[in-house]
Enzyme design. Structure first.
Site, PDB file in Angstrom:
ATOM      1  N   HIS A   1      -1.121   0.110  -9.692  1.00  0.00           N
ATOM      2  CA  HIS A   1      -1.767  -0.856  -8.794  1.00  0.00           C
ATOM      3  C   HIS A   1      -2.244  -2.086  -9.570  1.00  0.00           C
ATOM      4  CE1 HIS A   1      -3.965  -1.150  -4.676  1.00  0.00           C
ATOM      5  NE2 HIS A   1      -3.780  -2.352  -5.178  1.00  0.00           N
TER       6      HIS A   1
ATOM      7  N   ARG B   1       0.839  -1.191   0.000  1.00  0.00           N
ATOM      8  CA  ARG B   1       0.000   0.000   0.000  1.00  0.00           C
ATOM      9  C   ARG B   1       0.879   1.247   0.000  1.00  0.00           C
ATOM     10  NH1 ARG B   1      -3.479  -2.889  -1.580  1.00  0.00           N
ATOM     11  NH2 ARG B   1      -5.377  -3.484  -0.480  1.00  0.00           N
TER      12      ARG B   1
HETATM   13  C1  OXD Z   1      -5.532  -6.343  -2.874  1.00  0.00           C
HETATM   14  C2  OXD Z   1      -4.973  -5.482  -3.921  1.00  0.00           C
HETATM   15  O1  OXD Z   1      -5.656  -5.947  -1.725  1.00  0.00           O
HETATM   16  O2  OXD Z   1      -5.078  -5.844  -5.115  1.00  0.00           O
HETATM   17  O3  OXD Z   1      -5.887  -7.487  -3.203  1.00  0.00           O
HETATM   18  O4  OXD Z   1      -4.419  -4.422  -3.618  1.00  0.00           O
END
Ligand code: OXD
Length: 311
Positions: free
Chosen positions: A274, A226
């Site tokens: 992402h 993240r």
């Molecule tokens: C997840 C993501 O949490 O793809 O699966 O970020």
């Protein structure tokens, strides 16, 4: 009886999820964010980054399913009904993609591919210093399902691989560290640091100036967890000073990454949107189907999330 499934995501239209769930459960009252209808009908919320307060407005919701393996996007909603169980997908396909992502960037760094690409552009036949795989130490922050798979695959390639977790874990062929003391020891031996931690109160901002300083000079960062783990100014300073040699970043404090952000144009940063691990209904749905069946049969749920630990 409320039996509608609400698919709450702005990233994908849910058609594949509807098809996959219906193949196992029969015809469903499947509703998307733009057509939720009477919210009292909703029994199950399948959610990825739901608007804050939305799930709380479903008076009869019985199950909240995170469409990501990470659940911080749900727990960020302080109106989430506390009494409703949360489960998350466990997706072998996603796990495999995440490992591939880390291995791709690690090998690209390890084998100096960016330097050779620059040499090619300059029509230069230039051989870079060789680093033995045995001397390129991989450190993995987070030894959950994704971290373990990634660690195992790096180790299979011959990289000395270690991992760090909050509580002690033992994994064959992987050196493991845990707790605050263990973190410093992991960092000191990590030439490539891969972050797959969950984002929790304890891990938010963990990748800061102090952490970067604890890595060996020239270390490389791969963040596929993240953006909230990273103090962006500290990372940029560590890259600019030359202490870190580069970073592959898939996740950001603000997504989409704003056009003016320095990461976009930084010569030592690779940005991806992402995509390290995309949720794949084919591989993610079996656990969701099992949970919908369990819920309806009054049986215990699997892949449940502890809102206190945040995973
Ligand atoms: C997840 C993501 O949490 O793809 O699966 O970020």
């Amino acid at each position: 009886m409320p039996d509608a499934i609400a698919y709450i995501s702005r990233d994908t239209d849910g058609v594949l999820w509807k098809k996959t769930l219906e193949a196992a459960l029969g015809p469903l009252d499947f509703r998307t964010l733009d057509k939720l209808g009477d919210k009292a009908d909703i029994e199950v919320a399948l959610a990825w980054k739901p608007p804050a307060g939305l799930i709380a407005s479903f008076p009869n919701v019985k199950l909240i399913v995170s469409l990501g393996m990470g659940v911080d996007h749900l727990l960020a909603d302080d109106k989430l009904p506390e009494s409703v169980p949360i489960t998350r997908i466990m997706d072998d396909g996603l796990v495999g993609q995440m490992s591939e992502y880390a291995i791709y960037w690690a090998l690209r760094h390890h084998r100096d591919i960016d330097k050779y690409a620059a040499s090619q552009r300059a029509k230069q036949w230039k051989v870079e210093d060789f680093v033995d795989t045995l001397h390129r130490r991989i450190g993995i922050l987070g030894l959950g399902t994704i971290g373990q798979d990634t660690a195992k695959k790096f180790a299979a390639l011959g990289f000395p691989t270690a991992g760090w977790s909050r509580t002690q874990k033992t994994l064959p062929g992987i050196e493991t560290f845990h707790g605050a003391d263990g973190l410093g020891r992991l960092l000191a031996r990590s030439d490539i640091l891969v972050n797959v931690l969950p984002l929790t109160r304890d891990t938010k901002g963990l990748l800061d100036a102090r952490l970067f300083a604890a890595l060996p000079k020239g270390a490389y960062l791969i963040n596929m967890a993240r953006g909230g783990h990273v103090m962006d100014d500290d990372l940029l300073a560590a890259l600019d000073s030359g202490h870190l040699s580069g970073a592959a970043l898939d996740v950001f404090n603000t997504e989409p990454l704003p056009p003016e952000h320095r990461y976009w144009t930084h010569p030592k940063v690779h940005v991806t949107p992402h995509i390290a691990g995309a949720t794949n209904p084919r591989t993610a749905s079996p656990g969701v189907i099992e949970n919908i069946k369990n819920l309806r049969a009054g049986k215990p749920l699997i892949n449940t999330v502890d809102a206190k630990t945040g995973y």
